[in-house]
Scaffold this active site. Structure first.
Site, short mmCIF file in Angstrom:
data_model
loop_
_atom_site.label_atom_id
_atom_site.label_comp_id
_atom_site.label_asym_id
_atom_site.label_seq_id
_atom_site.Cartn_x
_atom_site.Cartn_y
_atom_site.Cartn_z
N HIS A 1 -140.22 64.66 98.02
CA HIS A 1 -140.62 63.32 98.48
C HIS A 1 -141.31 63.46 99.83
CE1 HIS A 1 -140.38 59.25 100.05
NE2 HIS A 1 -140.29 58.87 98.80
N ASN B 1 -135.53 54.68 93.93
CA ASN B 1 -135.13 55.62 94.97
C ASN B 1 -134.50 54.80 96.10
OD1 ASN B 1 -134.95 57.50 97.02
ND2 ASN B 1 -137.16 57.76 97.29
N GLU C 1 -147.54 59.56 95.06
CA GLU C 1 -147.21 58.55 96.06
C GLU C 1 -148.10 58.74 97.29
OE1 GLU C 1 -142.92 57.04 95.56
OE2 GLU C 1 -142.79 58.92 96.63
N LYS D 1 -133.05 55.80 98.73
CA LYS D 1 -133.13 56.46 100.04
C LYS D 1 -131.76 56.40 100.73
CE LYS D 1 -138.03 55.57 100.01
NZ LYS D 1 -139.25 55.29 100.73
N GLU E 1 -141.08 61.91 102.49
CA GLU E 1 -140.19 61.85 103.65
C GLU E 1 -139.49 63.20 103.86
OE1 GLU E 1 -138.08 58.31 102.43
OE2 GLU E 1 -139.92 57.17 102.76
N GLY F 1 -143.61 52.12 101.78
CA GLY F 1 -142.88 51.26 102.71
C GLY F 1 -143.77 50.44 103.63
N SER G 1 -144.93 51.01 97.63
CA SER G 1 -144.93 49.54 97.66
C SER G 1 -145.05 48.92 96.27
CB SER G 1 -146.00 49.02 98.62
OG SER G 1 -145.72 49.45 99.94
P1 PGA Z 1 -141.58 52.02 98.69
O1 PGA Z 1 -141.12 53.55 98.59
O2 PGA Z 1 -141.53 51.44 97.30
O3 PGA Z 1 -140.58 51.37 99.61
O4 PGA Z 1 -142.98 52.02 99.24
C1 PGA Z 1 -141.55 54.36 97.53
C2 PGA Z 1 -140.99 55.76 97.67
O5 PGA Z 1 -140.92 56.27 98.80
O6 PGA Z 1 -140.61 56.38 96.66
#
Ligand code: PGA
Length: 261
Positions: free
Chosen positions: A102, A12, A174, A14, A104, A180, A220
């Site tokens: 997601h 992803n 997640e 983003k 976010e 992140g 992560s």
């Molecule tokens: P990350 O993001 O690997 O940077 O923690 C995962 C995600 O939001 O799908």
């Protein structure tokens, strides 16, 4: 993970990379990921909308078996929704997987479980596979409400879907506190929640869909922790954010089998 469920490793991106940078990254991935890797796992990349056409062209021209993915969609087919992109538009670009819900999108853009449900239906209606994201906040985890929260999100996000559709979709667990942040759920905690997700799917849709639905872990994910995550029986793939922007890291994640847990 189970032998019958093919692993799905998804990147992803983003809101990172313009279309020129996207072409460079996908070309590096095309070089780093080999035929043997695709033989045993599905791989998808989810660039921003503005990069999709460029990435599609590279994948097609070089016959690279990386599946194209999107990061969200609008639920309507067309209409007066300024700034939005519909599922049929994505399907026309050979998009195979669309992330919906997601964390976010839920936290920053106010998407509810009902919105996620409508988007998942739109993705299915356009012949693509939704990757439905669920996950608890740190607060919900420390107060012992994580499983309840994830069950609620599943109920709302998958409401009214046909069992056959659920069998083919992807659910990404997640934990929000792990996205992140460099914090990862322990493989045992991730397994426990993914087991819980599979049980909830069994309750709502039956044992068949529960056995075949693919469940990813995200938060992560790095080359170093992927082998142990993928060794868990109910984890069928990973949804990778930050580490998917680095071709070498993402290729190492795809090749997790070569590294001992
Ligand atoms: P990350 O993001 O690997 O940077 O923690 C995962 C995600 O939001 O799908």
């Amino acid at each position: 993970m189970s032998a019958e469920r093919r692993p799905l490793i998804s990147g992803n991106w983003k809101m990172n990379h313009n279309h020129l940078e996207a072409i460079q990254l996908v070309q590096k991935l095309a070089y780093a990921i080999e035929r043997d890797d695709y033989a045993v796992a599905d791989v998808s990349v989810h660039p921003p909308f503005t990069d999709l056409r460029s990435v599609q062209t590279v994948l097609q021209a070089d016959q690279v078996p990386i599946a194209l993915g999107a990061q969200t969609t609008h639920e309507a087919e067309r209409g007066a929704f300024t700034g939005e992109v519909s599922a049929p538009m994505l399907a026309k670009l050979d998009v195979s997987y669309v992330i919906v819900g997601h964390s976010e999108r839920r936290a920053l853009f106010g998407e509810t479980d009902a919105d996620v449900n409508a988007k998942a239906r739109a993705v299915l209606g356009a012949g693509m596979t939704p990757i439905v994201c669920v996950g608890e906040t740190l607060d919900e985890r420390v107060s012992g409400r994580a499983e309840l929260r994830v069950a609620e999100q599943l109920t709302g996000s998958l409401a009214g879907l046909a069992a056959a559709a659920v069998a083919d979709l992807v659910i990404a667990y997640e934990p929000i506190w792990a996205i992140g942040t460099g914090e990862t759920a322990t493989p045992a905690d991730a397994q426990q929640m993914c087991r819980h997700v599979r049980s909830r799917v069994a309750e709502a849709f039956g044992d068949g869909p529960a056995a075949s639905v693919r469940i990813q872990y995200g938060g992560s994910v790095k080359p170093g922790n992927t082998p142990e995550v993928m060794a868990q029986p109910d984890i069928d793939g990973v949804l990778v954010g930050g580490a998917s922007l680095d071709a070498d890291d993402f290729a190492r994640i795809v090749k997790y089998r070569l590294y001992q847990p």
